[in-house]
Design a protein around this motif. Structure first.
Motif: not given
Length: 447
Positions: A5, A209, A267-268
């Motif tokens: 992130n 995300a 989370n990305y």
């Protein structure tokens, strides 16, 4: 882990021209040293960065010339990883298949992925039903929980502190030196409330995300809701794409007649969903040992009354062959580093992960690492012996974690030009004396 992130958030906050962001699945390691993720010449990248922004010092009269200014690179580069098409997830890090995408800014990349996002409402029958992405994103920003199930229906969450989700979670913090990555998610999916979308017809780049909103009903104490976005292959294997968690206050959820939306940002991620694969959302109240569960006395099961999912997707302009080739051309080649010559004195046992069988009353997750002992034979470390072991333990019943690290270094000789410590006897260096072999370091840390 959460490391994915920081780069996109930093790139978004600082803006174009202020930061260079490169994202790849290198676990907790440098890109040129990691066994996981894409090949990437990190040393060349860093050298080019410093030359571009600082330049090299040129001493007057030295006759040296300033190196040419390296060509500019895209401010944001992301490696979109492809999963193995057969055999399920790979838990031991290896070189990743996939492709590179690039953008002039994180803002532009996020905007493109949001505009082409996939959006769904949850169905009481376990389906993810496609809806207009713009409307779903607006609803998520308002905190709406998507369309409620008809007639007040709910889907119960059945996991508990005694039977938590998480056996296939992998290790949050891994250096990529063992089978630590998330495995086939089907054991965890079986304990979660799952919602499946229809298979995709074309390869789809999930970059960003994902945002999930679930509407919950229940009463009791506070807790946590965990969502996992998984990619399900035609053979049924389930690959974790990303996950997220959010605290909730059950007192705010009301009684069975009312409901409360809880928003979770995952989370990305950068994952290529192959044709014929489908997305799955898995919802639970536990995810051990990633998160410590509530005690059984404080835990109250909840039920899902509705929800929505928005998954950012890159448009074709970023993923066509020409765009991939242009992005790949800016990626420096992986350096080949020569390791120092060493003699193996004791062969280690490597990395061993031991998962508990809760049905048998086992409640400990253990990860032991034994790298053996090696003596370096080449200068400047000739004669140095290094031995390293570690043990990580997560205990479910006591809700504790213990981390032990032990590294022993033998054969350390002070350099002849190293200054003596004040008050040291003549002929010694720092109190060790010439030729000393007793410098051994052992570290154990418990958390």
């Amino acid at each position: 882990g959460g490391y994915s992130n920081a780069p996109p958030r930093l790139a978004l906050a600082l803006g174009a021209g202020q930061v260079t962001a490169v994202l790849g699945a290198w676990v907790h390691n440098y890109p040129h040293l990691s066994q996981a993720g894409p090949g990437f010449g990190f040393l060349a990248e860093v050298l080019a960065f410093w030359r571009l922004h600082l330049g090299d010092e040129v001493k007057p009269g030295s006759g040296s010339e300033r190196p040419p200014t390296p060509p500019p690179v895209p401010p944001v580069r992301v490696h979109v990883q492809r999963p193995p098409l057969t055999g399920g997830p790979v838990t031991t890090p290896e070189r990743a298949d996939g492709y590179w995408v690039a953008s002039d800014s994180q803002k532009a990349l996020n905007g493109a992925a949001d505009a082409a996002a996939l959006a769904f409402n949850l169905g009481v029958d376990g389906a993810m039903l496609p809806v207009d992405a713009t409307a779903a994103a607006a609803a998520a920003r308002r905190g709406a929980g998507g369309v409620l199930f008809k007639n007040g229906a709910t889907v119960a969450l059945t996991d508990s502190p005694e039977a938590p989700v998480g056996v296939a979670s992998g290790r949050w913090f891994t250096f990529g030196d063992g089978a630590d990555l998330p495995g086939d998610q089907r054991p965890d999916d079986a304990l979660s409330a799952c919602f499946d979308a229809a298979p995709v017809a074309v390869e789809t780049a999930l970059v960003g995300a994902p945002r999930v909103t679930v509407t919950l009903r229940g009463a009791g104490t506070d807790g946590v809701v965990v969502v996992r976005l998984c990619a399900v292959a035609p053979d049924g294997s389930s690959h974790r794409v990303t996950y997220g968690a959010a605290d909730y206050v059950v007192a705010d959820l009301g009684d069975v007649a009312t409901a409360r939306a809880v928003s979770v940002e995952c989370n990305y991620c950068a994952f290529s969903l192959p044709p014929g694969w489908r997305l799955r959302l898995a919802v639970s109240q536990t995810y051990w040992p990633i998160f410590a569960p509530s005690s059984a006395r404080e835990f109250t099961p909840l039920a899902i009354a509705g929800g929505s999912v928005v998954v950012p997707v890159l448009p074709v302009a970023y993923t066509v062959a020409a765009a991939r080739a242009a992005a790949a051309a800016t990626v420096p080649g992986l350096e080949v580093l020569a390791a120092p010559r060493a003699t193996l004195l004791r062969r280690g046992k490597g990395v061993v992960n031991t998962l508990p069988v809760l049905a048998r009353g086992e409640t400990e997750v253990k990860r032991s690492v034994d790298l053996g002992a090696r003596r370096f034979d080449s200068q400047p470390c000739a004669g140095l012996v290094v031995e390293e072991t570690s043990l990580d333990t997560s205990e479910l019943r006591t809700n504790t974690q213990r981390v032990e690290r032990r590294r022993v270094v033998r054969g350390v000789r002070p350099a002849s030009n190293f200054p003596s410590a004040p008050g040291s006897p003549k002929g010694t260096r720092g109190g060790n004396g010439p030729g000393a072999h007793g410098s051994a370091v052992a570290v154990a840390v418990a958390v």
